[in-house]
Design a protein around this motif. Structure first.
Motif, PDB file in Angstrom:
ATOM      1  N   ARG A 173       0.841  -1.199   0.000  1.00  0.00           N
ATOM      2  CA  ARG A 173       0.000   0.000   0.000  1.00  0.00           C
ATOM      3  C   ARG A 173       0.877   1.250   0.000  1.00  0.00           C
ATOM      4  O   ARG A 173       1.947   1.275   0.600  1.00  0.00           O
ATOM      5  N   GLU A 179     -10.622   3.072   6.687  1.00  0.00           N
ATOM      6  CA  GLU A 179     -11.245   2.084   5.796  1.00  0.00           C
ATOM      7  C   GLU A 179     -11.816   0.919   6.606  1.00  0.00           C
ATOM      8  O   GLU A 179     -12.896   0.395   6.298  1.00  0.00           O
ATOM      9  N   GLY A 202     -15.226   1.491   7.832  1.00  0.00           N
ATOM     10  CA  GLY A 202     -16.230   1.815   6.827  1.00  0.00           C
ATOM     11  C   GLY A 202     -16.447   3.289   6.568  1.00  0.00           C
ATOM     12  O   GLY A 202     -17.533   3.698   6.138  1.00  0.00           O
ATOM     13  N   THR A 203     -15.464   4.118   6.768  1.00  0.00           N
ATOM     14  CA  THR A 203     -15.583   5.554   6.516  1.00  0.00           C
ATOM     15  C   THR A 203     -15.699   5.812   5.014  1.00  0.00           C
ATOM     16  O   THR A 203     -14.939   5.237   4.227  1.00  0.00           O
ATOM     17  N   LYS A 214     -15.215   7.264   1.271  1.00  0.00           N
ATOM     18  CA  LYS A 214     -13.965   7.665   0.635  1.00  0.00           C
ATOM     19  C   LYS A 214     -13.754   9.170   0.631  1.00  0.00           C
ATOM     20  O   LYS A 214     -12.629   9.644   0.801  1.00  0.00           O
ATOM     21  N   ALA A 270      -4.666   5.800   5.426  1.00  0.00           N
ATOM     22  CA  ALA A 270      -6.134   5.696   5.357  1.00  0.00           C
ATOM     23  C   ALA A 270      -6.671   4.397   5.931  1.00  0.00           C
ATOM     24  O   ALA A 270      -7.872   4.293   6.221  1.00  0.00           O
ATOM     25  N   LEU A 271      -5.814   3.403   6.149  1.00  0.00           N
ATOM     26  CA  LEU A 271      -6.268   2.065   6.538  1.00  0.00           C
ATOM     27  C   LEU A 271      -7.186   2.049   7.762  1.00  0.00           C
ATOM     28  O   LEU A 271      -8.241   1.387   7.730  1.00  0.00           O
ATOM     29  N   ILE A 300     -12.632  10.158   4.016  1.00  0.00           N
ATOM     30  CA  ILE A 300     -11.241   9.723   4.199  1.00  0.00           C
ATOM     31  C   ILE A 300     -10.280  10.709   3.545  1.00  0.00           C
ATOM     32  O   ILE A 300      -9.288  11.126   4.142  1.00  0.00           O
ATOM     33  N   GLN A 341      -2.529   5.145   1.246  1.00  0.00           N
ATOM     34  CA  GLN A 341      -3.339   3.974   1.589  1.00  0.00           C
ATOM     35  C   GLN A 341      -3.016   3.447   2.982  1.00  0.00           C
ATOM     36  O   GLN A 341      -3.902   2.971   3.689  1.00  0.00           O
TER      37      GLN A 341
END
Length: 349
Positions: free
Chosen positions: A98, A109, A112-113, A115, A105-106, A118, A102
């Motif tokens: 990643r 994610e 369930g945030t 995009k 942002a994990l 994020i 990424q």
């Protein structure tokens, strides 16, 4: 506030033998401070910090973070509270497949945030840690310091109120360590995040922490404001940790002078390597020259520094003293009577 109440951690090996990694540890950490926990390897400091987010559940005691008793929460509520506690690891723990973006942002994610939310959150964090130009790079393309900055940004993704740093600088070179600690200070100042910093390096504590607890064999042996701990350490563990810093900072040429002086001393004289420390107004007082005149004793000054710590001056001198035992004892008493902390260093042989 973080409150650790009578924390004990006992492990049992396959043979049934028990070992206490933590022994009745109690500690309070105030909101918004940078608190250091220091000790040698095996002292129990990493075990203790993992109790704060219950990655390590203590055998006995309570862990209270922001008025939540984590040890009493069901697993579903514990997961929710853990989001307010970020953690930075020694070896970064990044996913190699990643990008910087990424990886940061994990955590969002995983819960369930959306995009767009994020993106609005992650890009400012990447800018905060100074990695905007590296946002699309992979960990293999980054330096150690840059990887740690990714780890810091990722730890901030959930807006934590507490940030746990477990030996976060021990894998970094000295220059990168200074920059990383400056970043943590910026985060503490600008975001108001409470930082708990685990380290075995007194220089790290000296640079960044407001208060510190010193651990040895699973117990806290000393705690207090950093400047007071440095100036007047009480426990043998703390004295040794500070002494190691002083001794390791001495150039080889000076160490040779110490060895030569000890080898050449007369039978009635002793040679002592001392660390003297002064706080505040003591820094400007001529106590060394007064002591020298009073007892006709020579102080060979090897190194001296004056640091600013939390707005107060801390002066330290590393000196070599050659004197008869009774004169030496009187001189040390004279210095201590005038507010100077005197420690003998035994690390240079």
């Amino acid at each position: 506030m973080i409150q650790l109440e009578h924390i004990t951690q006992t492990y049992t090996d396959p043979s049934g033998n028990t070992f206490q990694a933590l022994k009745d540890v109690s500690l309070e950490i105030e909101d918004g401070e940078i608190f250091g926990i220091i000790g040698r390897s095996g002292a129990g400091k990493s075990t203790l910090v993992r109790c704060i987010n219950l990655l390590n559940r203590p055998s006995e005691g309570r862990v209270i973070v922001n008025e939540h008793d984590l040890t009493a929460l069901p697993e579903s509520e514990l997961r929710e509270v853990r989001r307010s506690i970020g953690m930075i690891f020694q070896h970064f723990n990044l996913l190699s497949s990643r990008t910087v973006y990424q990886n940061v942002a994990l955590p969002l994610e995983l819960v369930g945030t959306p995009k767009d939310v994020i993106d609005k959150k992650i890009r400012p964090l990447i800018e905060l840690v100074g990695l905007t130009e590296h946002v699309d790079k992979y960990p293999s393309q980054l330096s150690g310091g840059q990887k740690q900055r990714v780890g810091i940004a990722r730890a901030l993704a959930n807006d934590p109120k507490v940030l746990l740093s477990d030996e976060a600088t021990s894998a970094l070179d000295p220059e990168t360590t200074v920059a990383t600690l400056a970043l943590l200070q910026k985060i503490n100042r600008e975001l108001g995040v409470t930082i708990v910093l685990i380290t075995h390096e007194m220089n790290v504590v000296k640079q960044i922490c407001n208060r510190v607890a010193v651990m040895n064999k699973g117990e806290i042996v000393e705690r207090g404001n950093v400047i007071d701990i440095f100036a007047r350490p009480q426990s043998e563990t703390t004295k040794a940790l500070i002494g190691n810093v002083v001794a390791s900072d001495l150039p080889e040429s000076i160490i040779e002078r110490v060895r030569s002086a000890r080898a050449a001393r007369s039978s009635h004289e002793e040679v002592h390597l001392l660390r003297l420390s002064f706080i505040g107004d003591e820094v400007t007082q001529p106590v060394i020259s007064e002591c020298s005149r009073a007892f006709d004793i020579n102080f060979n000054i090897l190194r001296g520094t004056v640091d600013d710590m939390q707005g107060r001056s801390l002066g330290t001198l590393t000196i070599l003293v050659e004197a008869e035992a009774d004169v030496y004892e009187k001189a040390v008493h004279f210095l201590r009577q005038r507010g100077v902390n005197v420690e003998e260093l035994s690390d240079v042989q």
